[in-house]
Scaffold this motif. Sequence first.
Motif, PDB file in Angstrom:
ATOM      1  N   THR A 104       0.954  -1.356   0.088  1.00 42.78           N
ATOM      2  CA  THR A 104       0.050   0.056   0.103  1.00 42.78           C
ATOM      3  C   THR A 104       0.937   1.368   0.099  1.00 42.78           C
ATOM      4  OG1 THR A 104       0.039   0.014   2.358  1.00 42.78           O
ATOM      5  CG2 THR A 104      -1.869  -1.198   1.158  1.00 42.78           C
ATOM      6  N   SER A 105       2.091   1.109  -0.300  1.00 43.72           N
ATOM      7  CA  SER A 105       3.091   2.362  -0.320  1.00 43.72           C
ATOM      8  C   SER A 105       2.813   3.067  -1.375  1.00 43.72           C
ATOM      9  CB  SER A 105       4.538   1.871  -0.117  1.00 43.72           C
ATOM     10  OG  SER A 105       4.861   1.286  -1.148  1.00 43.72           O
ATOM     11  N   ASP A 106       3.403   4.200  -1.672  1.00 43.68           N
ATOM     12  CA  ASP A 106       3.404   5.115  -3.030  1.00 43.68           C
ATOM     13  C   ASP A 106       4.207   4.283  -4.069  1.00 43.68           C
ATOM     14  OD1 ASP A 106       1.993   6.809  -1.645  1.00 43.68           O
ATOM     15  OD2 ASP A 106       3.475   8.324  -1.235  1.00 43.68           O
ATOM     16  N   ALA A 107       5.170   3.498  -3.772  1.00 45.63           N
ATOM     17  CA  ALA A 107       6.018   2.824  -4.684  1.00 45.63           C
ATOM     18  C   ALA A 107       5.220   1.675  -5.251  1.00 45.63           C
ATOM     19  CB  ALA A 107       7.281   2.273  -4.254  1.00 45.63           C
ATOM     20  N   GLY A 108       4.182   1.095  -4.547  1.00 46.93           N
ATOM     21  CA  GLY A 108       3.204   0.097  -4.935  1.00 46.93           C
ATOM     22  C   GLY A 108       4.134  -1.257  -5.401  1.00 46.93           C
ATOM     23  N   GLU A 109       3.804  -1.537  -6.807  1.00 51.09           N
ATOM     24  CA  GLU A 109       4.417  -2.823  -7.415  1.00 51.09           C
ATOM     25  C   GLU A 109       5.970  -2.616  -7.743  1.00 51.09           C
ATOM     26  OE1 GLU A 109       2.480  -3.888 -10.995  1.00 51.09           O
ATOM     27  OE2 GLU A 109       3.416  -2.189 -12.097  1.00 51.09           O
ATOM     28  N   GLY A 110       6.328  -1.271  -7.614  1.00 50.03           N
ATOM     29  CA  GLY A 110       7.758  -1.184  -7.689  1.00 50.03           C
ATOM     30  C   GLY A 110       8.643  -1.500  -6.800  1.00 50.03           C
ATOM     31  N   VAL A 111       8.113  -2.230  -5.964  1.00 50.73           N
ATOM     32  CA  VAL A 111       8.967  -2.751  -4.542  1.00 50.73           C
ATOM     33  C   VAL A 111       8.863  -4.308  -4.650  1.00 50.73           C
ATOM     34  CG1 VAL A 111       9.193  -2.860  -1.820  1.00 50.73           C
ATOM     35  CG2 VAL A 111       8.483  -0.673  -3.094  1.00 50.73           C
ATOM     36  N   LEU A 112      10.007  -4.678  -4.535  1.00 55.82           N
ATOM     37  CA  LEU A 112      10.416  -6.199  -4.651  1.00 55.82           C
ATOM     38  C   LEU A 112      11.198  -6.616  -3.537  1.00 55.82           C
ATOM     39  CD1 LEU A 112      10.353  -5.113  -7.744  1.00 55.82           C
ATOM     40  CD2 LEU A 112      10.268  -7.597  -8.036  1.00 55.82           C
ATOM     41  N   LEU A 113      10.584  -7.505  -2.654  1.00 55.48           N
ATOM     42  CA  LEU A 113      11.643  -8.344  -1.720  1.00 55.48           C
ATOM     43  C   LEU A 113      12.135  -9.532  -2.174  1.00 55.48           C
ATOM     44  CD1 LEU A 113      12.510  -7.832   1.332  1.00 55.48           C
ATOM     45  CD2 LEU A 113      10.535  -9.280   1.997  1.00 55.48           C
ATOM     46  N   LEU A 114      13.553  -9.900  -2.021  1.00 55.02           N
ATOM     47  CA  LEU A 114      14.116 -10.838  -2.708  1.00 55.02           C
ATOM     48  C   LEU A 114      15.063 -11.410  -1.854  1.00 55.02           C
ATOM     49  CD1 LEU A 114      15.068  -8.823  -5.976  1.00 55.02           C
ATOM     50  CD2 LEU A 114      13.128 -10.351  -5.733  1.00 55.02           C
ATOM     51  N   GLU A 115      15.130 -12.781  -2.259  1.00 60.22           N
ATOM     52  CA  GLU A 115      16.182 -13.418  -1.424  1.00 60.22           C
ATOM     53  C   GLU A 115      17.768 -12.889  -1.453  1.00 60.22           C
ATOM     54  OE1 GLU A 115      17.858 -17.481  -2.673  1.00 60.22           O
ATOM     55  OE2 GLU A 115      16.587 -17.151  -4.634  1.00 60.22           O
ATOM     56  N   ARG A 116      18.384 -13.119  -0.472  1.00 57.36           N
ATOM     57  CA  ARG A 116      19.836 -12.306  -0.430  1.00 57.36           C
ATOM     58  C   ARG A 116      20.865 -13.316  -1.191  1.00 57.36           C
ATOM     59  NH1 ARG A 116      23.017  -9.288   3.122  1.00 57.36           N
ATOM     60  NH2 ARG A 116      20.973  -8.569   4.015  1.00 57.36           N
TER      61      ARG A 116
END
Length: 306
Positions: A104-116
């Motif tokens: 729900t942030s302003d970045a929306g789908e532009g945020v990806l949480l990935l494995e390190r």
Amino acid sequence: MAFEPPQRLVRALGETQRDGGADWLGRLPELIRQAVGLRELTVERVQAPGGRSSLVLLVRQADGTPAVLKLVPPWARPGSERAALGRWEGFGAVRLLDVDAPDTSDAGEGVLLLERLHPEMSVRSLPEAKALLEAAGTLRRLWVEPPAAHSFETVAARTGRQAEAMRRSAETDPEAAPLVEAALAAREQLLAAPPEERLLHGTFRQSKILAGERMPWLAVGPDPVVGECAFDLARLVRDRVEDLIAAPSGAAITRRRVKRLAESLDLDQERLRGWTLFRAVESGVRARRVGRPGDAELLLEFATWL
């Protein structure tokens, strides 16, 4: 959050996005704050030099698990990257950790949480022959059938946009005009009778393959597209182009590389040569257009060998 964006990202956005890039960079601290807070992450540091079209943060999740938070501007098609990573499910590519998590942030789908993964260790660190072998093996894993009702861009559409830009550049750059003409002719011939389509990485090269824990090598940073596999492999052919240009037998090495890569992945050698020509010329005229004459010279000279 106070931070200094990597200069590589700043330069790239200045070349391609100008005001839009500056606006996105200015909003990054707030976008990071929202994304980190929503996911209960602890930021360790910004990954540098990082990419040319995204900001990468090394983070830890609430349980201490290391991860990567990637922020991608809207023009870099983050939705397509998310969809492709979801399709691969970690097979041959970095694993997406928040597949179904709403943002729900302003970045929306532009945020990806990935494995390190291990950003300091890419396939490019290996000797050339070994690097190409590992890269080809990784790429093969990614070539899966696209979803039935996918929204990925096609090779025909992407190269169509690029072809228009190439024609405009050739009008003001007579030196590059013959190569542009050859590249456009190759594209038309290749698209006339395309083979079976697959989901492709889209921007595959040695530096986009990092060492991992669960698999030795995993691809990162896709700009996915649907089309024939030779299009994907073509970018790999010119890897370490500066070394090829410096070698006395660079042209012969390039032709052998086309042959070996095509044979290793059961692809048509002439189709690989054609897409390699198109992609090298497209990158060369684009580099000249945005003010990188050194890169343009290398790429266009490489293209003459094809």
